[in-house]
Design a protein around this motif. Structure first.
Motif, PDB file in Angstrom:
ATOM      1  N   LYS A 118       0.949  -1.350   0.168  1.00 56.58           N
ATOM      2  CA  LYS A 118       0.090   0.016   0.053  1.00 56.58           C
ATOM      3  C   LYS A 118       0.782   1.370  -0.059  1.00 56.58           C
ATOM      4  N   PRO A 119       1.806   1.347   0.737  1.00 54.02           N
ATOM      5  CA  PRO A 119       2.755   2.626   0.806  1.00 54.02           C
ATOM      6  C   PRO A 119       3.411   2.874  -0.445  1.00 54.02           C
ATOM      7  N   LEU A 120       3.517   1.944  -1.379  1.00 55.91           N
ATOM      8  CA  LEU A 120       4.345   2.055  -2.727  1.00 55.91           C
ATOM      9  C   LEU A 120       3.407   2.425  -3.914  1.00 55.91           C
ATOM     10  N   ILE A 121       2.118   2.690  -3.530  1.00 58.43           N
ATOM     11  CA  ILE A 121       1.069   2.528  -4.672  1.00 58.43           C
ATOM     12  C   ILE A 121       0.546   4.136  -4.530  1.00 58.43           C
ATOM     13  N   SER A 122       0.894   4.799  -5.606  1.00 58.73           N
ATOM     14  CA  SER A 122       0.315   6.412  -5.860  1.00 58.73           C
ATOM     15  C   SER A 122      -1.345   6.170  -5.741  1.00 58.73           C
ATOM     16  N   GLU A 123      -1.695   7.220  -4.937  1.00 57.11           N
ATOM     17  CA  GLU A 123      -3.228   7.290  -5.017  1.00 57.11           C
ATOM     18  C   GLU A 123      -3.724   7.538  -6.277  1.00 57.11           C
ATOM     19  N   ASP A 124      -2.645   8.021  -7.213  1.00 54.65           N
ATOM     20  CA  ASP A 124      -3.264   8.569  -8.533  1.00 54.65           C
ATOM     21  C   ASP A 124      -2.793   7.450  -9.596  1.00 54.65           C
ATOM     22  N   PHE A 125      -3.165   6.211  -9.257  1.00 59.39           N
ATOM     23  CA  PHE A 125      -2.323   4.868  -9.609  1.00 59.39           C
ATOM     24  C   PHE A 125      -3.387   4.432 -11.081  1.00 59.39           C
ATOM     25  N   GLU A 126      -2.664   3.768 -12.159  1.00 60.42           N
ATOM     26  CA  GLU A 126      -3.563   3.411 -13.218  1.00 60.42           C
ATOM     27  C   GLU A 126      -2.731   2.164 -13.793  1.00 60.42           C
ATOM     28  N   LEU A 163       4.574   4.016  -7.070  1.00 62.13           N
ATOM     29  CA  LEU A 163       4.270   3.458  -8.463  1.00 62.13           C
ATOM     30  C   LEU A 163       3.038   4.056  -8.824  1.00 62.13           C
ATOM     31  N   LYS A 164       3.175   4.733 -10.159  1.00 61.18           N
ATOM     32  CA  LYS A 164       1.927   5.518 -10.460  1.00 61.18           C
ATOM     33  C   LYS A 164       1.165   4.882 -11.670  1.00 61.18           C
ATOM     34  N   HIS A 177       6.905  -0.004 -15.899  1.00 64.93           N
ATOM     35  CA  HIS A 177       6.288   0.936 -14.564  1.00 64.93           C
ATOM     36  C   HIS A 177       6.755   2.253 -14.574  1.00 64.93           C
ATOM     37  N   VAL A 178       6.023   3.174 -14.245  1.00 67.21           N
ATOM     38  CA  VAL A 178       6.322   4.367 -14.144  1.00 67.21           C
ATOM     39  C   VAL A 178       6.258   4.873 -12.611  1.00 67.21           C
ATOM     40  N   TRP A 179       7.622   5.090 -12.129  1.00 66.82           N
ATOM     41  CA  TRP A 179       7.507   5.534 -10.570  1.00 66.82           C
ATOM     42  C   TRP A 179       8.016   6.942 -10.518  1.00 66.82           C
ATOM     43  N   VAL A 180       7.267   7.640  -9.727  1.00 63.46           N
ATOM     44  CA  VAL A 180       7.307   9.224  -9.446  1.00 63.46           C
ATOM     45  C   VAL A 180       7.580   9.254  -8.045  1.00 63.46           C
ATOM     46  N   LEU A 181       8.660  10.358  -7.915  1.00 61.52           N
ATOM     47  CA  LEU A 181       8.829  10.719  -6.705  1.00 61.52           C
ATOM     48  C   LEU A 181       7.883  11.671  -5.954  1.00 61.52           C
TER      49      LEU A 181
END
Length: 176
Positions: free
Chosen positions: A64-72, A163-164, A152-156
């Protein structure tokens, strides 16, 4: 004389275009970070956390902590998943609900590549690509099912790698 000038200009134009294409190809083909870099190691660890914890061991809280709220998530066979909540629920329902038949994922050794993303010289994200194989564990038997590519697109976000976007595609049966 005019014909020779036109021919010269055409030849020069083609050479310039080829030079520009070669420049951009070399620029982007060398963009992958080294497998010993901190960025590569961090994202490889995150990949392992996501798949080893959630997919293989069904410890969804770990991911859960690795997944962006704006995930697709875009899957070539399963369609689009438009939210973090939907994605985590899908893992629980489709991967972790049957204790007698459990999918398992393994990253193909040597396939992982990481490409940093910069804006004005500042690292803001990365693209992670690779190949993974999937197996089905039934009792004490494991059988190969499919191999697929992933991006995978990762964003800081707030100095944390999130993970976005996920693309999972080119699913093919594993040939023994």
């Amino acid at each position: 004389m005019i014909h020779e000038i036109i021919t010269f200009l055409k030849d020069s134009f083609v050479k310039i275009v080829l030079l520009i294409i070669s420049f951009f190809f070399s620029l982007f083909s060398n963009a992958q970070v080294d497998s010993n870099s901190d960025l590569y190691k961090r994202l490889k660890k995150n990949d392992s956390l996501i798949f080893e914890s959630s997919f293989n061991k069904c410890k969804i809280a770990d991911v859960k902590p690795l997944i962006s709220e704006d995930f697709e998530f875009y899957h070539d066979q399963g369609g689009i998943t438009n939210s973090k909540k939907e994605f985590l629920a899908s893992i629980e329902k489709n991967i972790c609900s049957n204790p007698k038949s459990k999918p398992h994922r393994e990253l193909v050794a040597g396939s992982l590549k990481v490409f940093p993303l910069y804006k004005n010289g500042i690292l803001y994200g990365a693209v992670q690509k690779g190949t993974h194989n999937f197996y089905l564990i039934e009792g004490n038997k494991t059988r190969p099912t499919v191999s697929a590519l992933f991006t995978h697109v990762w964003v800081l976000e707030n100095k944390k790698w999130m993970l976005k976007r996920v693309l999972s595609y080119h699913h093919q049966p594993i040939k023994n």
